[in-house]
Design an enzyme around this catalytic site. Sequence first.
Site, PDB file in Angstrom:
ATOM      1  N   ARG A  95      -6.547   5.271  -7.521  1.00  0.00           N
ATOM      2  CA  ARG A  95      -6.117   6.713  -7.551  1.00  0.00           C
ATOM      3  C   ARG A  95      -6.505   7.152  -8.952  1.00  0.00           C
ATOM      4  O   ARG A  95      -7.110   8.287  -9.181  1.00  0.00           O
ATOM      5  CB  ARG A  95      -4.873   7.096  -6.988  1.00  0.00           C
ATOM      6  CG  ARG A  95      -4.696   6.871  -5.359  1.00  0.00           C
ATOM      7  CD  ARG A  95      -3.451   6.747  -4.912  1.00  0.00           C
ATOM      8  NE  ARG A  95      -2.722   8.080  -5.043  1.00  0.00           N
ATOM      9  CZ  ARG A  95      -1.340   8.165  -4.961  1.00  0.00           C
ATOM     10  NH1 ARG A  95      -0.556   7.246  -4.879  1.00  0.00           N
ATOM     11  NH2 ARG A  95      -0.861   9.345  -5.172  1.00  0.00           N
ATOM     12  N   THR A 114      -1.667   5.440   2.138  1.00  0.00           N
ATOM     13  CA  THR A 114      -2.925   4.592   2.256  1.00  0.00           C
ATOM     14  C   THR A 114      -2.896   3.669   3.571  1.00  0.00           C
ATOM     15  O   THR A 114      -1.886   3.081   3.686  1.00  0.00           O
ATOM     16  CB  THR A 114      -3.056   3.980   0.937  1.00  0.00           C
ATOM     17  OG1 THR A 114      -2.870   4.665  -0.138  1.00  0.00           O
ATOM     18  CG2 THR A 114      -4.387   3.111   0.875  1.00  0.00           C
ATOM     19  N   LEU A 160       0.857  -1.229  -0.128  1.00  0.00           N
ATOM     20  CA  LEU A 160       0.211   0.076   0.040  1.00  0.00           C
ATOM     21  C   LEU A 160       0.736   1.213   0.046  1.00  0.00           C
ATOM     22  O   LEU A 160       1.940   1.059   0.630  1.00  0.00           O
ATOM     23  CB  LEU A 160      -1.033  -0.012   1.208  1.00  0.00           C
ATOM     24  CG  LEU A 160      -1.978  -1.199   1.531  1.00  0.00           C
ATOM     25  CD1 LEU A 160      -2.579  -1.161   2.927  1.00  0.00           C
ATOM     26  CD2 LEU A 160      -2.825  -1.107   0.208  1.00  0.00           C
ATOM     27  N   ASP A 161       0.404   2.197  -0.739  1.00  0.00           N
ATOM     28  CA  ASP A 161       1.389   3.429  -0.669  1.00  0.00           C
ATOM     29  C   ASP A 161       1.455   4.066   0.896  1.00  0.00           C
ATOM     30  O   ASP A 161       0.672   3.680   1.714  1.00  0.00           O
ATOM     31  CB  ASP A 161       0.396   4.628  -1.520  1.00  0.00           C
ATOM     32  CG  ASP A 161       0.367   4.165  -2.953  1.00  0.00           C
ATOM     33  OD1 ASP A 161       1.246   3.601  -3.348  1.00  0.00           O
ATOM     34  OD2 ASP A 161      -0.585   4.415  -3.542  1.00  0.00           O
ATOM     35  N   LYS A 162       2.370   4.821   1.048  1.00  0.00           N
ATOM     36  CA  LYS A 162       2.981   5.295   2.371  1.00  0.00           C
ATOM     37  C   LYS A 162       1.473   6.073   2.961  1.00  0.00           C
ATOM     38  O   LYS A 162       1.193   5.533   4.061  1.00  0.00           O
ATOM     39  CB  LYS A 162       3.913   6.435   2.121  1.00  0.00           C
ATOM     40  CG  LYS A 162       4.199   7.194   3.511  1.00  0.00           C
ATOM     41  CD  LYS A 162       5.195   8.103   3.421  1.00  0.00           C
ATOM     42  CE  LYS A 162       5.629   9.112   4.467  1.00  0.00           C
ATOM     43  NZ  LYS A 162       6.453   9.961   4.378  1.00  0.00           N
TER      44      LYS A 162
END
Length: 324
Positions: free
Chosen positions: A250, A148, A144-146
């Site tokens: 996104r 998120t 997961l992105d930082k």
Amino acid sequence: MTINAGRHFVTIDESAAGERLDRALAAALPALTRSRVKALIEGRRVALAGGQTIEEPSRKVKTGERFEVDIPEPEPAEPVPQALALDILYEDGDLLVLNKPAGMVVHPAPGNPDSTLVNALLAHCGNSLSGIGGVRRPGIVHRLDKDTSGVMVVAKNDRTHVALSKLFAAHDLTRIYQALVWGAPKADRGRVEAAIGRHPVDRKRMAVRKSSGRNAITDYWIEKRFGPPLHPIASLVGARLGTGRTHQVRVHLAHLGCPVVGDPVYGRKSRNAKAPAALVDFARQALHAAVLEFRHPTTGEEMRFATELPQDFSKLVQSLNSVK
């Protein structure tokens, strides 16, 4: 011999025409080995200048073609165990499921050499952690992105890592996100089926691509609108991944004209004068991996994990209930 990180351009001359791409680039950039060039190509870091990303090292090059090679910063040293708090939802001898907080990077990278999820997992799991993900990504099957938050599964041994990787590759599992977006999609629910690839100009971004990219599918539905019914300021949206491309939720929501609130890459500030300050100034992307369902690779049991919105996200949603 070394080569600096960043963009490097190579123009193919007559002597290299007909060669494999990896061989031609390695000859033009002697500081890089052929295996390194091949890894860059397969990592989607080579493209026709101003055009599509190239993913086939064996592609034959032509005279006059100009390639852009994006060389990343050197990776940090091997990560060390760090005793960081983890919100563990489930754990057995094969795998671990956790609720990742927003702000935590999954694995070390330039700019984030430590205090990552990998550092915490190394401390928690010790020597049992799977190494198939690589020295700097042990046990990591997906990420997961930082900024998120939400549910992630981690493999604790090689056999489980292989089995979970196959589930993700075949999309044989369920991943559902919740996102707070600007405005609202035109339809209450629908499907976005639009290929995603590297942005033709900004290599750090992804984009919907008509003539290149990889197939990407997202099913979405509106959970709640905030503001005027016909022209909502924002809405809470659910999204189920049919594929797992980089930044997929996104990119697809932005493609619908409803970027995620707080998204620094694909988002925007609202021009709606009625948008409350809490919404405009939200400091991160309002995206949460809410549900993860999969079949346990060892027991065959159907596993389901669901998490509530984190406090900052939940507080923002609650504050929007009074928006008219």
